[in-house]
Design a protein around this motif. Structure first.
Motif, PDB file in Angstrom:
ATOM      1  N   ASN A   8      66.490 -32.031 -62.096  1.00  0.00           N
ATOM      2  CA  ASN A   8      66.415 -32.669 -60.792  1.00  0.00           C
ATOM      3  C   ASN A   8      64.994 -32.642 -60.231  1.00  0.00           C
ATOM      4  O   ASN A   8      64.774 -32.210 -59.100  1.00  0.00           O
ATOM      5  CB  ASN A   8      67.411 -31.967 -59.852  1.00  0.00           C
ATOM      6  N   HIS A   9      64.038 -33.084 -61.037  1.00  0.00           N
ATOM      7  CA  HIS A   9      62.621 -33.033 -60.672  1.00  0.00           C
ATOM      8  C   HIS A   9      62.151 -34.462 -60.351  1.00  0.00           C
ATOM      9  O   HIS A   9      62.501 -35.406 -61.073  1.00  0.00           O
ATOM     10  CB  HIS A   9      61.845 -32.468 -61.868  1.00  0.00           C
ATOM     11  N   PRO A  10      61.353 -34.649 -59.285  1.00  0.00           N
ATOM     12  CA  PRO A  10      60.975 -36.020 -58.876  1.00  0.00           C
ATOM     13  C   PRO A  10      60.380 -36.865 -60.001  1.00  0.00           C
ATOM     14  O   PRO A  10      60.750 -38.036 -60.170  1.00  0.00           O
ATOM     15  CB  PRO A  10      59.936 -35.785 -57.767  1.00  0.00           C
ATOM     16  N   VAL A  12      60.672 -36.433 -63.291  1.00  0.00           N
ATOM     17  CA  VAL A  12      61.705 -36.665 -64.312  1.00  0.00           C
ATOM     18  C   VAL A  12      62.699 -37.713 -63.798  1.00  0.00           C
ATOM     19  O   VAL A  12      63.078 -38.647 -64.520  1.00  0.00           O
ATOM     20  CB  VAL A  12      62.413 -35.335 -64.660  1.00  0.00           C
ATOM     21  N   ASN A  13      63.087 -37.607 -62.527  1.00  0.00           N
ATOM     22  CA  ASN A  13      64.037 -38.569 -61.958  1.00  0.00           C
ATOM     23  C   ASN A  13      63.458 -39.984 -61.959  1.00  0.00           C
ATOM     24  O   ASN A  13      64.157 -40.962 -62.208  1.00  0.00           O
ATOM     25  CB  ASN A  13      64.428 -38.169 -60.527  1.00  0.00           C
ATOM     26  N   HIS A  14      62.166 -40.077 -61.692  1.00  0.00           N
ATOM     27  CA  HIS A  14      61.484 -41.377 -61.697  1.00  0.00           C
ATOM     28  C   HIS A  14      61.586 -42.024 -63.089  1.00  0.00           C
ATOM     29  O   HIS A  14      61.942 -43.189 -63.231  1.00  0.00           O
ATOM     30  CB  HIS A  14      60.017 -41.169 -61.302  1.00  0.00           C
ATOM     31  N   LYS A  15      61.301 -41.218 -64.116  1.00  0.00           N
ATOM     32  CA  LYS A  15      61.352 -41.746 -65.488  1.00  0.00           C
ATOM     33  C   LYS A  15      62.796 -42.041 -65.906  1.00  0.00           C
ATOM     34  O   LYS A  15      63.058 -42.990 -66.647  1.00  0.00           O
ATOM     35  CB  LYS A  15      60.704 -40.744 -66.456  1.00  0.00           C
ATOM     36  N   LEU A  16      63.724 -41.205 -65.415  1.00  0.00           N
ATOM     37  CA  LEU A  16      65.143 -41.442 -65.724  1.00  0.00           C
ATOM     38  C   LEU A  16      65.611 -42.774 -65.158  1.00  0.00           C
ATOM     39  O   LEU A  16      66.368 -43.500 -65.811  1.00  0.00           O
ATOM     40  CB  LEU A  16      65.999 -40.334 -65.100  1.00  0.00           C
ATOM     41  N   THR A  17      65.160 -43.090 -63.944  1.00  0.00           N
ATOM     42  CA  THR A  17      65.550 -44.366 -63.321  1.00  0.00           C
ATOM     43  C   THR A  17      65.145 -45.516 -64.227  1.00  0.00           C
ATOM     44  O   THR A  17      65.893 -46.472 -64.437  1.00  0.00           O
ATOM     45  CB  THR A  17      64.868 -44.510 -61.941  1.00  0.00           C
ATOM     46  N   PHE A  18      63.960 -45.389 -64.786  1.00  0.00           N
ATOM     47  CA  PHE A  18      63.419 -46.418 -65.672  1.00  0.00           C
ATOM     48  C   PHE A  18      64.299 -46.586 -66.915  1.00  0.00           C
ATOM     49  O   PHE A  18      64.627 -47.703 -67.310  1.00  0.00           O
ATOM     50  CB  PHE A  18      62.004 -45.982 -66.044  1.00  0.00           C
ATOM     51  N   ILE A  19      64.692 -45.464 -67.540  1.00  0.00           N
ATOM     52  CA  ILE A  19      65.485 -45.607 -68.774  1.00  0.00           C
ATOM     53  C   ILE A  19      66.947 -45.948 -68.492  1.00  0.00           C
ATOM     54  O   ILE A  19      67.645 -46.480 -69.354  1.00  0.00           O
ATOM     55  CB  ILE A  19      65.380 -44.379 -69.722  1.00  0.00           C
ATOM     56  N   ARG A  20      67.408 -45.661 -67.272  1.00  0.00           N
ATOM     57  CA  ARG A  20      68.782 -46.058 -66.939  1.00  0.00           C
ATOM     58  C   ARG A  20      68.910 -47.579 -66.824  1.00  0.00           C
ATOM     59  O   ARG A  20      69.961 -48.143 -67.118  1.00  0.00           O
ATOM     60  CB  ARG A  20      69.196 -45.433 -65.603  1.00  0.00           C
ATOM     61  N   SER A  21      67.836 -48.239 -66.383  1.00  0.00           N
ATOM     62  CA  SER A  21      67.908 -49.680 -66.140  1.00  0.00           C
ATOM     63  C   SER A  21      68.134 -50.450 -67.445  1.00  0.00           C
ATOM     64  O   SER A  21      67.426 -50.238 -68.431  1.00  0.00           O
ATOM     65  CB  SER A  21      66.611 -50.155 -65.480  1.00  0.00           C
ATOM     66  N   ILE A 178      72.278 -24.348 -71.115  1.00  0.00           N
ATOM     67  CA  ILE A 178      72.282 -25.820 -71.145  1.00  0.00           C
ATOM     68  C   ILE A 178      71.197 -26.329 -70.190  1.00  0.00           C
ATOM     69  O   ILE A 178      71.191 -25.976 -69.011  1.00  0.00           O
ATOM     70  CB  ILE A 178      73.661 -26.353 -70.680  1.00  0.00           C
ATOM     71  N   TYR A 179      70.298 -27.159 -70.722  1.00  0.00           N
ATOM     72  CA  TYR A 179      69.238 -27.758 -69.889  1.00  0.00           C
ATOM     73  C   TYR A 179      69.421 -29.269 -69.890  1.00  0.00           C
ATOM     74  O   TYR A 179      69.437 -29.893 -70.946  1.00  0.00           O
ATOM     75  CB  TYR A 179      67.846 -27.423 -70.448  1.00  0.00           C
ATOM     76  N   LEU A 180      69.552 -29.841 -68.708  1.00  0.00           N
ATOM     77  CA  LEU A 180      69.725 -31.294 -68.585  1.00  0.00           C
ATOM     78  C   LEU A 180      68.760 -31.834 -67.540  1.00  0.00           C
ATOM     79  O   LEU A 180      68.454 -31.147 -66.547  1.00  0.00           O
ATOM     80  CB  LEU A 180      71.155 -31.608 -68.130  1.00  0.00           C
ATOM     81  N   ALA A 181      68.312 -33.094 -67.739  1.00  0.00           N
ATOM     82  CA  ALA A 181      67.484 -33.723 -66.702  1.00  0.00           C
ATOM     83  C   ALA A 181      68.369 -34.133 -65.526  1.00  0.00           C
ATOM     84  O   ALA A 181      67.942 -34.088 -64.375  1.00  0.00           O
ATOM     85  CB  ALA A 181      66.758 -34.931 -67.287  1.00  0.00           C
ATOM     86  N   ALA A 182      69.611 -34.543 -65.821  1.00  0.00           N
ATOM     87  CA  ALA A 182      70.525 -34.975 -64.754  1.00  0.00           C
ATOM     88  C   ALA A 182      71.971 -34.771 -65.169  1.00  0.00           C
ATOM     89  O   ALA A 182      72.287 -34.810 -66.363  1.00  0.00           O
ATOM     90  CB  ALA A 182      70.299 -36.463 -64.461  1.00  0.00           C
ATOM     91  N   CYS A 183      72.822 -34.535 -64.171  1.00  0.00           N
ATOM     92  CA  CYS A 183      74.264 -34.478 -64.429  1.00  0.00           C
ATOM     93  C   CYS A 183      74.903 -35.651 -63.684  1.00  0.00           C
ATOM     94  O   CYS A 183      74.833 -35.720 -62.454  1.00  0.00           O
ATOM     95  CB  CYS A 183      74.842 -33.141 -63.957  1.00  0.00           C
TER      96      CYS A 183
END
Ligand code: PRP
Ligand code: URA
Length: 208
Positions: A8-10, A12-21, A178-183
């Motif tokens: 839940n890091h800003p 990481v979340n920014h990059k996650l948004t990109f790959i979710r699209s 367990i290490y995750l960028a997001a749940c």
């Protein structure tokens, strides 16, 4: 959820948004998955044990710290490969093993097809890498494969998980952090994480 770290890091979340699209192309998807892996290495290694080493700086003799154990990165093929380079850039001395598993599309059960590990893996910290923790079946089976070979110090590293996968892994392997960028919210009826990012292997390798 005591053995679970959700970054839940800003950044990481920014990059996650990109790959979710769904509009992100294969090249950008692959690059961002790798970069998130690298950023996660910092958090994963927070509790790595260190040992003292006598060295000499240009100024004087001193005692400093180095990692106590060797590190082995083990991606679950295929999608796990996408995170390896980023983590390896941060821990360049790490060796790399491979586990081949795929989910049967009907039963969602993991099928094993490959395993190859460095000889000294038993004494190492093993980072089991797979971006998606969906039913948890693949990660659980991979951890069982590692434990059968006498490996004890295992950490699971993924990008996107869901409560179902976390619960399964905690039940089957309570000793594995367990290490995750997001749940995310949940699994759908086809075993995909919602909202998730789709089929990670296909998006990494352009197979669909
Ligand atoms: C995906 C993913 C995980 C697995 C997660 O792999 O990379 O390994 O599904 O699902 P689970 O938690 O329900 O087991 P997939 O089987 O699609 O194979 P691939 O990496 O070869 O595409
Ligand atoms: N595997 C994937 O690649 N994506 C999901 O959402 C679930 C399993």
């Amino acid at each position: 959820m005591s053995n679970v770290v959700i970054l839940n890091h800003p950044l990481v979340n920014h990059k996650l948004t990109f790959i979710r699209s769904k509009d992100t192309n294969t090249k950008d998807f692959r690059e961002n998955v790798g970069e998130i892996g690298g950023l996660m290495a910092y958090e994963i290694s927070r509790d790595f044990k260190t040992k003292k080493l006598e060295i000499e700086t240009p100024i004087c003799k001193t005692t400093s710290e180095v990692l106590e154990k060797k590190v082995v990165i083990v991606p679950i093929l295929r999608a796990g490969l996408g995170m390896v380079e980023g983590i390896h850039n941060m821990i360049p001395n790490a060796k790399i093993g491979h586990i081949g598993l795929y989910r049967d599309e009907e039963t969602l059960e993991p099928k094993e097809y490959y395993a190859k590990f460095p000889e000294d893996i038993k004494e190492s910290v093993v980072l089991l890498v797979d971006p998606m923790l969906a039913t948890g079946g693949s990660a659980s089976a991979a951890i069982t494969m590692l434990k059968k070979r006498g490996i004890k110090d295992i950490k699971y590293v993924g990008l996107v998980g869901c409560p179902e996968g976390i619960k399964r892994l905690q039940k089957d392997h309570p000793d594995v952090n367990i290490y995750l960028a997001a749940c995310d919210e949940k699994l759908n009826e086809k075993g995909y994480i919602v909202p998730g990012l789709g089929d990670c292997g296909d998006r990494l390798f352009g197979t669909k």
